[in-house]
Design an enzyme around this catalytic site. Structure first.
Site, mmCIF file in Angstrom:
data_model
loop_
_atom_site.group_PDB
_atom_site.id
_atom_site.type_symbol
_atom_site.label_atom_id
_atom_site.label_comp_id
_atom_site.label_asym_id
_atom_site.label_seq_id
_atom_site.Cartn_x
_atom_site.Cartn_y
_atom_site.Cartn_z
ATOM 1 N N ASP A 1 -72.886 -1.206 -51.013
ATOM 2 C CA ASP A 1 -74.295 -1.007 -51.367
ATOM 3 C C ASP A 1 -75.207 -1.300 -50.162
ATOM 4 O O ASP A 1 -76.078 -0.487 -49.808
ATOM 5 C CB ASP A 1 -74.609 -1.963 -52.537
ATOM 6 C CG ASP A 1 -75.730 -1.480 -53.436
ATOM 7 O OD1 ASP A 1 -76.321 -0.435 -53.122
ATOM 8 O OD2 ASP A 1 -76.008 -2.162 -54.436
ATOM 9 N N THR B 1 -63.853 -3.476 -56.558
ATOM 10 C CA THR B 1 -62.766 -4.298 -55.997
ATOM 11 C C THR B 1 -63.249 -5.331 -54.978
ATOM 12 O O THR B 1 -62.439 -6.047 -54.406
ATOM 13 C CB THR B 1 -61.691 -3.416 -55.319
ATOM 14 O OG1 THR B 1 -62.276 -2.755 -54.190
ATOM 15 C CG2 THR B 1 -61.127 -2.396 -56.278
ATOM 16 N N GLY B 2 -64.563 -5.396 -54.758
ATOM 17 C CA GLY B 2 -65.106 -6.395 -53.829
ATOM 18 C C GLY B 2 -65.731 -7.541 -54.608
ATOM 19 O O GLY B 2 -65.038 -8.316 -55.272
HETATM 20 N N1 APR Z 1 -66.998 1.418 -46.625
HETATM 21 C C1 APR Z 1 -65.959 1.488 -47.486
HETATM 22 N N2 APR Z 1 -65.578 0.439 -48.255
HETATM 23 C C2 APR Z 1 -66.278 -0.715 -48.142
HETATM 24 C C3 APR Z 1 -67.385 -0.864 -47.261
HETATM 25 C C4 APR Z 1 -67.731 0.277 -46.478
HETATM 26 N N3 APR Z 1 -68.756 0.253 -45.617
HETATM 27 N N4 APR Z 1 -67.866 -2.125 -47.401
HETATM 28 C C5 APR Z 1 -67.097 -2.754 -48.320
HETATM 29 N N5 APR Z 1 -66.118 -1.915 -48.749
HETATM 30 C C6 APR Z 1 -65.075 -2.131 -49.775
HETATM 31 C C7 APR Z 1 -64.759 -3.555 -50.174
HETATM 32 O O1 APR Z 1 -63.796 -4.110 -49.299
HETATM 33 C C8 APR Z 1 -64.194 -3.364 -51.581
HETATM 34 O O2 APR Z 1 -62.812 -3.014 -51.544
HETATM 35 O O3 APR Z 1 -65.526 -1.528 -50.985
HETATM 36 C C9 APR Z 1 -64.947 -2.157 -52.119
HETATM 37 C C10 APR Z 1 -66.038 -2.472 -53.137
HETATM 38 O O4 APR Z 1 -66.684 -3.685 -52.793
HETATM 39 P P1 APR Z 1 -68.214 -4.024 -53.084
HETATM 40 O O5 APR Z 1 -69.091 -3.260 -52.153
HETATM 41 O O6 APR Z 1 -68.343 -5.500 -53.116
HETATM 42 O O7 APR Z 1 -68.494 -3.379 -54.554
HETATM 43 P P2 APR Z 1 -68.162 -3.941 -56.043
HETATM 44 O O8 APR Z 1 -66.969 -4.800 -56.096
HETATM 45 O O9 APR Z 1 -68.215 -2.720 -56.913
HETATM 46 O O10 APR Z 1 -69.396 -4.878 -56.365
HETATM 47 C C11 APR Z 1 -70.675 -4.317 -56.597
HETATM 48 O O11 APR Z 1 -71.722 -5.816 -55.039
HETATM 49 O O12 APR Z 1 -72.969 -5.332 -53.160
HETATM 50 C C12 APR Z 1 -73.018 -5.624 -54.482
HETATM 51 O O13 APR Z 1 -74.987 -4.476 -55.203
HETATM 52 C C13 APR Z 1 -73.598 -4.491 -55.312
HETATM 53 O O14 APR Z 1 -73.900 -5.954 -57.137
HETATM 54 C C14 APR Z 1 -73.114 -4.891 -56.662
HETATM 55 C C15 APR Z 1 -71.718 -5.400 -56.391
#
Ligand code: APR
Length: 178
Positions: free
Chosen positions: A40, A126-127
């Site tokens: 995000d 997954t993050g």
């Molecule tokens: N490109 C590709 N993958 C990425 C990137 C990137 N630039 N940055 C992080 N990732 C990976 C992470 O390692 C993870 O495997 O994307 C996956 C999803 O991680 P998050 O971004 O944390 O998303 P999610 O688990 O869906 O959580 C969503 O996190 O940032 C906040 O606003 C968002 O509240 C929401 C929550």
């Protein structure tokens, strides 16, 4: 690695989703659509402030978990951003798989509605949201495969995975589809 389903392809890549030249890229958003870290944060930084302005204007009430909404891509090379809201992992008994599947499916429907021939997904949930990567890979890839077999489009679905762990988990599942 990639696998062909009729006229369509699922491809796995490692890297940063903001660098993808695809018709649409998917954001891993929260239900308020108010930005955050991870994917995000990276997407909003790369797209510029107009992305948040348009998101607030079009979706003041946010987006429900298990669904997605679309905006333009602004400074990204992608034409569209689909903001998908995956579930927070709560142990697996709270409908997480269905909600995760719904978020992917809605993005694919949006791709068809907007005539996108290519779409890039991150590993949603997954993050920060804590979904175990092996389960997420199974749910995500099964949902995409089933949609492509039913609908025959979009032609290219690329998962852009951050790091070898996520890439390996998705490869192990995709290999079982061959
Ligand atoms: N490109 C590709 N993958 C990425 C990137 C990137 N630039 N940055 C992080 N990732 C990976 C992470 O390692 C993870 O495997 O994307 C996956 C999803 O991680 P998050 O971004 O944390 O998303 P999610 O688990 O869906 O959580 C969503 O996190 O940032 C906040 O606003 C968002 O509240 C929401 C929550």
């Amino acid at each position: 690695m990639h696998v062909q389903f009729n006229e369509c392809q699922i491809e796995l890549a490692q890297g940063d989703i903001t660098e993808q030249s695809m018709d649409a890229v998917v954001n891993a958003a929260n239900s308020g659509l108010r930005g955050g870290g991870g994917v995000d944060g990276a997407i909003h930084r790369a797209a510029g402030p107009d992305l948040m302005r348009e998101t607030r204007r079009l979706y003041p009430d946010g987006c429900e978990t298990g669904s997605a909404v679309s905006t333009a891509g602004f400074e990204l090379s992608a034409k569209y951003v689909f903001h998908a809201v995956g579930p927070v992992w709560a142990g697996g008994g709270e409908g997480e798989a269905e909600l995760l599947s719904g978020a992917y499916r809605r993005c694919l429907e949006l791709a068809v509605e907007h005539d996108c021939t290519s779409i890039a997904f991150p590993a949603i949930s997954t993050g920060v949201y804590g979904h175990p990567i092996d389960l997420a890979a199974e749910t995500s890839l099964t949902t995409v495969r089933d949609f492509l077999l039913e609908q025959g489009r979009p032609g290219l679905v690329r998962f852009v995975l951050f790091g070898g762990g996520a890439y390996g988990a998705f490869c192990r599942v995709l290999e079982t589809f061959i």
